[in-house]
Design a protein around this motif. Sequence first.
Motif, PDB file in Angstrom:
ATOM      1  N   THR A   1      39.402  38.979  34.077  1.00  0.00           N
ATOM      2  CA  THR A   1      38.643  40.233  34.087  1.00  0.00           C
ATOM      3  C   THR A   1      39.634  41.384  34.251  1.00  0.00           C
ATOM      4  N   GLU A   2      39.141  42.613  34.095  1.00  0.00           N
ATOM      5  CA  GLU A   2      40.017  43.779  34.142  1.00  0.00           C
ATOM      6  C   GLU A   2      39.965  44.444  35.521  1.00  0.00           C
ATOM      7  N   ALA A   3      40.878  44.029  36.416  1.00  0.00           N
ATOM      8  CA  ALA A   3      41.074  44.732  37.680  1.00  0.00           C
ATOM      9  C   ALA A   3      41.553  46.151  37.340  1.00  0.00           C
ATOM     10  N   PRO A   4      41.396  47.108  38.279  1.00  0.00           N
ATOM     11  CA  PRO A   4      41.879  48.461  37.976  1.00  0.00           C
ATOM     12  C   PRO A   4      43.331  48.448  37.478  1.00  0.00           C
ATOM     13  N   ARG A   5      44.159  47.558  38.028  1.00  0.00           N
ATOM     14  CA  ARG A   5      45.570  47.505  37.653  1.00  0.00           C
ATOM     15  C   ARG A   5      45.838  46.603  36.465  1.00  0.00           C
ATOM     16  N   GLY A   6      44.825  45.940  35.927  1.00  0.00           N
ATOM     17  CA  GLY A   6      45.011  45.136  34.732  1.00  0.00           C
ATOM     18  C   GLY A   6      44.456  43.735  34.849  1.00  0.00           C
ATOM     19  N   LEU A   7      44.784  42.947  33.861  1.00  0.00           N
ATOM     20  CA  LEU A   7      44.217  41.616  33.697  1.00  0.00           C
ATOM     21  C   LEU A   7      44.425  40.727  34.931  1.00  0.00           C
ATOM     22  N   LEU A   8      43.354  40.111  35.383  1.00  0.00           N
ATOM     23  CA  LEU A   8      43.417  39.218  36.545  1.00  0.00           C
ATOM     24  C   LEU A   8      42.853  37.874  36.135  1.00  0.00           C
ATOM     25  N   TYR A   9      43.728  36.856  36.115  1.00  0.00           N
ATOM     26  CA  TYR A   9      43.365  35.540  35.602  1.00  0.00           C
ATOM     27  C   TYR A   9      43.137  34.556  36.748  1.00  0.00           C
ATOM     28  N   HIS A  10      42.056  33.809  36.674  1.00  0.00           N
ATOM     29  CA  HIS A  10      41.790  32.718  37.625  1.00  0.00           C
ATOM     30  C   HIS A  10      41.520  31.433  36.850  1.00  0.00           C
ATOM     31  N   ARG A  11      41.990  30.321  37.387  1.00  0.00           N
ATOM     32  CA  ARG A  11      41.620  29.008  36.849  1.00  0.00           C
ATOM     33  C   ARG A  11      41.338  28.084  38.023  1.00  0.00           C
TER      34      ARG A  11
ATOM     35  N   ALA B   1      43.684  25.603  42.273  1.00  0.00           N
ATOM     36  CA  ALA B   1      43.384  26.998  41.952  1.00  0.00           C
ATOM     37  C   ALA B   1      44.649  27.665  41.443  1.00  0.00           C
ATOM     38  N   ARG B   2      44.486  28.515  40.446  1.00  0.00           N
ATOM     39  CA  ARG B   2      45.633  29.281  39.973  1.00  0.00           C
ATOM     40  C   ARG B   2      45.172  30.711  39.739  1.00  0.00           C
ATOM     41  N   ILE B   3      45.956  31.657  40.269  1.00  0.00           N
ATOM     42  CA  ILE B   3      45.583  33.070  40.223  1.00  0.00           C
ATOM     43  C   ILE B   3      46.786  33.864  39.751  1.00  0.00           C
ATOM     44  N   VAL B   4      46.614  34.637  38.688  1.00  0.00           N
ATOM     45  CA  VAL B   4      47.718  35.483  38.207  1.00  0.00           C
ATOM     46  C   VAL B   4      47.271  36.940  38.265  1.00  0.00           C
ATOM     47  N   PRO B   5      47.741  37.675  39.285  1.00  0.00           N
ATOM     48  CA  PRO B   5      47.324  39.061  39.465  1.00  0.00           C
ATOM     49  C   PRO B   5      48.079  40.015  38.534  1.00  0.00           C
ATOM     50  N   PRO B   6      47.512  41.210  38.314  1.00  0.00           N
ATOM     51  CA  PRO B   6      48.113  42.143  37.363  1.00  0.00           C
ATOM     52  C   PRO B   6      49.545  42.545  37.715  1.00  0.00           C
ATOM     53  N   THR B   7      49.840  42.754  38.988  1.00  0.00           N
ATOM     54  CA  THR B   7      51.172  43.276  39.302  1.00  0.00           C
ATOM     55  C   THR B   7      52.257  42.242  39.031  1.00  0.00           C
ATOM     56  N   SER B   8      51.939  40.940  39.157  1.00  0.00           N
ATOM     57  CA  SER B   8      52.926  39.919  38.765  1.00  0.00           C
ATOM     58  C   SER B   8      53.250  40.065  37.292  1.00  0.00           C
ATOM     59  N   GLN B   9      52.207  40.332  36.520  1.00  0.00           N
ATOM     60  CA  GLN B   9      52.388  40.434  35.081  1.00  0.00           C
ATOM     61  C   GLN B   9      53.176  41.687  34.717  1.00  0.00           C
ATOM     62  N   ASN B  10      53.023  42.749  35.525  1.00  0.00           N
ATOM     63  CA  ASN B  10      53.708  44.011  35.214  1.00  0.00           C
ATOM     64  C   ASN B  10      55.114  44.100  35.794  1.00  0.00           C
ATOM     65  N   GLN B  11      55.499  43.130  36.621  1.00  0.00           N
ATOM     66  CA  GLN B  11      56.756  43.271  37.340  1.00  0.00           C
ATOM     67  C   GLN B  11      57.947  43.418  36.386  1.00  0.00           C
ATOM     68  N   ALA B  12      57.990  42.597  35.345  1.00  0.00           N
ATOM     69  CA  ALA B  12      59.107  42.665  34.406  1.00  0.00           C
ATOM     70  C   ALA B  12      59.107  44.008  33.673  1.00  0.00           C
ATOM     71  N   SER B  13      57.916  44.479  33.349  1.00  0.00           N
ATOM     72  CA  SER B  13      57.802  45.754  32.637  1.00  0.00           C
ATOM     73  C   SER B  13      58.255  46.923  33.526  1.00  0.00           C
ATOM     74  N   ILE B  14      57.932  46.840  34.817  1.00  0.00           N
ATOM     75  CA  ILE B  14      58.359  47.894  35.750  1.00  0.00           C
ATOM     76  C   ILE B  14      59.886  47.943  35.787  1.00  0.00           C
ATOM     77  N   GLU B  15      60.502  46.777  35.871  1.00  0.00           N
ATOM     78  CA  GLU B  15      61.970  46.729  35.925  1.00  0.00           C
ATOM     79  C   GLU B  15      62.569  47.260  34.624  1.00  0.00           C
ATOM     80  N   GLU B  16      61.928  46.935  33.514  1.00  0.00           N
ATOM     81  CA  GLU B  16      62.453  47.421  32.229  1.00  0.00           C
ATOM     82  C   GLU B  16      62.277  48.934  32.089  1.00  0.00           C
ATOM     83  N   ASP B  17      61.183  49.468  32.621  1.00  0.00           N
ATOM     84  CA  ASP B  17      61.011  50.937  32.630  1.00  0.00           C
ATOM     85  C   ASP B  17      62.138  51.584  33.419  1.00  0.00           C
ATOM     86  N   LEU B  18      62.421  51.026  34.603  1.00  0.00           N
ATOM     87  CA  LEU B  18      63.503  51.587  35.419  1.00  0.00           C
ATOM     88  C   LEU B  18      64.814  51.515  34.647  1.00  0.00           C
TER      89      LEU B  18
END
Lengths: 429, 258
Positions: free
Chosen positions: A346-356, A368-385
């Motif tokens: 589903t679309e958390a305010p910060r982005g895609l939130l996956y559960h299995r 249970a497996r949970i992938v929150p949006p900020t984990s997904q954005n971490q590489a992108s944040i570093e690349e922006d910097l």
Amino acid sequence: MARKTIKVDYLARVEGEGAFKVVVRSGAVESAELNIFEPPRFFEGFLRGRAFTEAPDITARICGICPVAYQMSAVHAMENALGVAVTGSLRDLRRLIYCGEWIESHTLHIYMLHAPDFLGYAGAVDMAHDHGDIVRRGLALKKAGNELLALLGGREIHPINVRVGGFYRTPRRREMAPLAERLKWARDAAIDTARWVAGFDFPERERDYTFVALRHPHEYPFNEGHIVSNHGLDVTAAEYDEHFEESQVERSTALHSRLKGGGSYLVGPLARYSLNFERLSPLTKEVAREAGLGPACTNPYRSIVVRAIEVLYACEEALRIIERYEEPDAPAVPIEPQAAIGFAATEAPRGLLYHRYRLEPEGTIAEARIVPPTSQNQASIEEDLASFVGGFLDLPDDALRHRCEQTVRNYDPCISCSTHFLRLEIDRG
Amino acid sequence: MARNKPRLAVWKFASCDGCQLSLLDCEDELLAVADALEIAHFPEATRTAVRGRYDLSLVEGSITTPHDAERILEVRRRSQHLVTIGACATAGGIQALRNFADVNEYAAIVYARPDYIRTLATSTAIADHVRVDFELRGCPINKHQLVEVISAFLAGRRPVVPPHSVCIECKLKGYVCVMVARGTPCLGPVTHAGCGALCPSYDRGCYGCYGPNETPNTRSLSHWLAKLGVDERTLQRLYRTFNASAGPFREEGGRHGA
């Protein structure tokens, strides 16, 4: 001269505990690292052995700012596993409670966490000394979102009314009426917010992002749709693991997500907006254009404008849902447990939130497996910097450090979530 | 002048940030609070970080790492009054479920390289490490109670936070008892008040997120829950959720599960 480190040991105005470090050598960025020292809490560990019905209440505690996102991903994954579809008014109420969370969370970020970067304040309370009416408008807008959460969820943080199959109690039509009045004010305040943030001074920085978000045939996405990208990805949540992978780095208690064979990607408002512009309402599109946005946005500093647009959309959508709301016959659909695997994004305010989840026959969670949006954005944040900081090196140290912080805050990172996730050091040598 | 205002600090340990967010959720009171106090350390809300001593520290989160076990000592040394906010800081939180399991096993479930993770075997309340002047309960706390705690501190009096059970709140509000009338399992009789009997008002049994009240009769409640058909494993899970390590819930949870 040759080497410089830009460092922030405890990043402020983000949710959770993180830091970053940028190393500059001979005028070029050598490395940019986000460090997450938020202590791990092991949700995926202690979910094992719990009943499937407990997942929405337990996973909500991953994040105090976006508990509804966790509840929504959890209930949809369980219903996916158990072959149940929640439709009609109950489905609408889930969209409505998510509208409340988007309004509350985005407004918090726009007014209290991000705007102070653009206007040169330490925080919203300082900002209120010079811009009292604006901060009060922000607080009232945030409150409008929270009132939706309080009615539908029982309370703003860790709502108690969401369950697998629906709700414990659904609201009466007459309970909704006062909210509609408040939301009409909020819709106007959201338009004023978009106009206000559109006037900020944005660094002209763009990147060729891989955007990933849900896309639904008819709606701007909250709970349903395919996971799509601007580079041709189009899969269901059940196929998520085939296309995305997480890896662990020593400096962080958050896992990094990447597209298999495709590298980093970006989730959240920029991605959602750019992949779903045509699903916005006519008014929202018009205000977006007036705020200087095209049908896609690749300047992360303008994410604050996109958030304002999404707040406007959420206010309008909430009003539409309230207007057509009919009280359902039952607050939830009955569900029988079985051995199964279920997936949801589903679309958390910060982005895609996956559960299995994998369930035992009697409904106990085996995995249970949970992938929150900020984990997904971490590489992108570093690349922006890494790609933007090089252009800001003529700034004095304090201003440079502040610019780096702002670059991270573009993402509204939610560090408590991503831990399974943040430290700034700027190293100039 | 700012110098004469009491200094407020907000600290985070292992938590979801929800309890400190409660302060920012006081939309109607926040600017007044900021007027009465100097917000000297509150990283979620401001870059300003005044070093030195604080008159009132609000502490969110539990102690789960060796580093945090050291850091809380420093927070205590620098704080005239220390108030814990929420189930994590007051009872160890949901992450205290590790206290009943093997944390290395949990780390191996979540992380490919658990050896990178530095964590303690237990999640413990702040009061297990330092003296605490007041504990505010709830997962999350009630923001009106938080304003009461801050107001009481400013006035130099004890906060008015009733220690009775959710059951009493329910009766005060005139709600129909979900357990008696519908046979819905409810922890209201043994759970600390503060939420305003929220779950029963939504046709749901209390799930104990405020933790045990004073002198709870958990044994009697378990007996009644069993009569409603709650099995042993479910009984244990009821006590072992958001306040699993709070004394009476820990003990009662230990009596069930077989």
